[in-house]
Design a protein around this motif. Sequence first.
Motif, PDB file in Angstrom:
ATOM      1  N   ALA A   1       0.817  -1.210   0.000  1.00  0.00           N
ATOM      2  CA  ALA A   1       0.000   0.000   0.000  1.00  0.00           C
ATOM      3  C   ALA A   1       0.854   1.264   0.000  1.00  0.00           C
ATOM      4  O   ALA A   1       0.565   2.222  -0.728  1.00  0.00           O
ATOM      5  CB  ALA A   1      -0.934  -0.014   1.209  1.00  0.00           C
ATOM      6  N   LYS A   2       1.926   1.287   0.823  1.00  0.00           N
ATOM      7  CA  LYS A   2       2.763   2.485   0.898  1.00  0.00           C
ATOM      8  C   LYS A   2       3.525   2.737  -0.391  1.00  0.00           C
ATOM      9  O   LYS A   2       3.867   3.876  -0.721  1.00  0.00           O
ATOM     10  CB  LYS A   2       3.721   2.387   2.082  1.00  0.00           C
ATOM     11  N   LEU A   3       3.763   1.678  -1.158  1.00  0.00           N
ATOM     12  CA  LEU A   3       4.413   1.841  -2.469  1.00  0.00           C
ATOM     13  C   LEU A   3       3.424   2.291  -3.531  1.00  0.00           C
ATOM     14  O   LEU A   3       3.832   2.687  -4.629  1.00  0.00           O
ATOM     15  CB  LEU A   3       5.080   0.531  -2.892  1.00  0.00           C
ATOM     16  N   GLY A   4       2.125   2.211  -3.212  1.00  0.00           N
ATOM     17  CA  GLY A   4       1.106   2.665  -4.158  1.00  0.00           C
ATOM     18  C   GLY A   4       0.229   1.573  -4.725  1.00  0.00           C
ATOM     19  O   GLY A   4      -0.555   1.816  -5.648  1.00  0.00           O
ATOM     20  N   GLY A   5       0.331   0.351  -4.181  1.00  0.00           N
ATOM     21  CA  GLY A   5      -0.448  -0.768  -4.692  1.00  0.00           C
ATOM     22  C   GLY A   5      -1.789  -0.928  -4.003  1.00  0.00           C
ATOM     23  O   GLY A   5      -2.105  -0.227  -3.037  1.00  0.00           O
ATOM     24  N   ASN A   6      -2.590  -1.878  -4.505  1.00  0.00           N
ATOM     25  CA  ASN A   6      -3.904  -2.185  -3.948  1.00  0.00           C
ATOM     26  C   ASN A   6      -3.780  -3.376  -3.000  1.00  0.00           C
ATOM     27  O   ASN A   6      -3.750  -4.524  -3.434  1.00  0.00           O
ATOM     28  CB  ASN A   6      -4.902  -2.525  -5.060  1.00  0.00           C
ATOM     29  N   ALA A   7      -3.685  -3.106  -1.701  1.00  0.00           N
ATOM     30  CA  ALA A   7      -3.437  -4.147  -0.705  1.00  0.00           C
ATOM     31  C   ALA A   7      -4.658  -4.363   0.174  1.00  0.00           C
ATOM     32  O   ALA A   7      -5.304  -3.404   0.611  1.00  0.00           O
ATOM     33  CB  ALA A   7      -2.241  -3.768   0.157  1.00  0.00           C
ATOM     34  N   TYR A   8      -4.926  -5.634   0.455  1.00  0.00           N
ATOM     35  CA  TYR A   8      -6.025  -6.044   1.323  1.00  0.00           C
ATOM     36  C   TYR A   8      -5.442  -6.986   2.372  1.00  0.00           C
ATOM     37  O   TYR A   8      -4.572  -7.798   2.068  1.00  0.00           O
ATOM     38  CB  TYR A   8      -7.105  -6.781   0.527  1.00  0.00           C
ATOM     39  N   PHE A   9      -5.964  -6.888   3.602  1.00  0.00           N
ATOM     40  CA  PHE A   9      -5.475  -7.754   4.667  1.00  0.00           C
ATOM     41  C   PHE A   9      -6.602  -8.590   5.239  1.00  0.00           C
ATOM     42  O   PHE A   9      -7.705  -8.092   5.483  1.00  0.00           O
ATOM     43  CB  PHE A   9      -4.822  -6.954   5.798  1.00  0.00           C
TER      44      PHE A   9
END
Length: 314
Positions: free
Chosen positions: A45-53
């Motif tokens: 997410a911090k790099l700019g991606g779409n992250a889900y946990f």
Amino acid sequence: MKQILCIGELLIDFFTTEIKQSLIEATTYEKQAGGAPANVSATIAKLGGNAYFCGKVGDDAFGHFLKQTLQQAGVCTEQLILDPLAPTTLAFVSRDTDGERDFIFNRGADELLRIEDLHLQKLMAMDIIHFGSATALLSEPFSKTYEQLMQTLLLQNHFISFDPNYRANLWKGDTERFIEKCEPFIEAAHFIKMSDDELLVFARTDNFDEALEWLTQFENKAIAITQGAAGTIFYQNGMMTTIPSIPVKAIDSTGAGDAFVGAVLYELATRETTEIPQTEWISIIEFANRVGAKVCEKVGAMEAIPTLEEAKII
């Protein structure tokens, strides 16, 4: 940009503020958000991606702090379960002068994730799935949930990433049980990240050359063996190469391997296909080495993760 789901533990790391003091001797601690797959999701997410946990914490002050921390990093937490009946898992961490660590875990809500807690239809919509947990395979019901999810997602042809995150003190010397638990995930995964110590564990040898030979059975996988400041060995389709890291003044190595994985998955998510030639993989690993190294410059895992712009600064 593809969607990436990270499944596993989210917990509180209490770091000793006294360098070179063991957990027996330390008296002061600092609270940080942690958990291997959660660190991976925060990196993406911090790099700019779409992250889900996807995971479980207690419905307590620590659990709400962790949820807020992930959200502030840009991670989607709709699959994070807050359990009113169990406390949030805690880890106590000591640090040496070179950034290496020792751990004690107090297990809580993370080990109670059940398949019925999850919205499987939403999980199936993810493009890339990362399994990487120090605790997920230790006990029921979490280990069963982990295995069921992996098998289900594999049948749906998802791209699967795996990082075993071996912690000897958690497995209490039962290394064979750890290996047996991990083998289905190694078999299923398309991308595998191990440390050099973990490679020796899986290869059942103390000889590093023999361990590298063990890798050659995995012809159709991309495998990264991280070696800290020495860089990363990358293996794919019979070809093996060492990709150097960047020099940094290491303060705390917590989360460096997770940040490495997050950077790899971020790069994969930017591409139309995960069928990537070796030359392109080398570029991906170089970037991941940089991100992992930058994390070592600060204390903590999530708090130390660089943005995309920060990762470009040597």
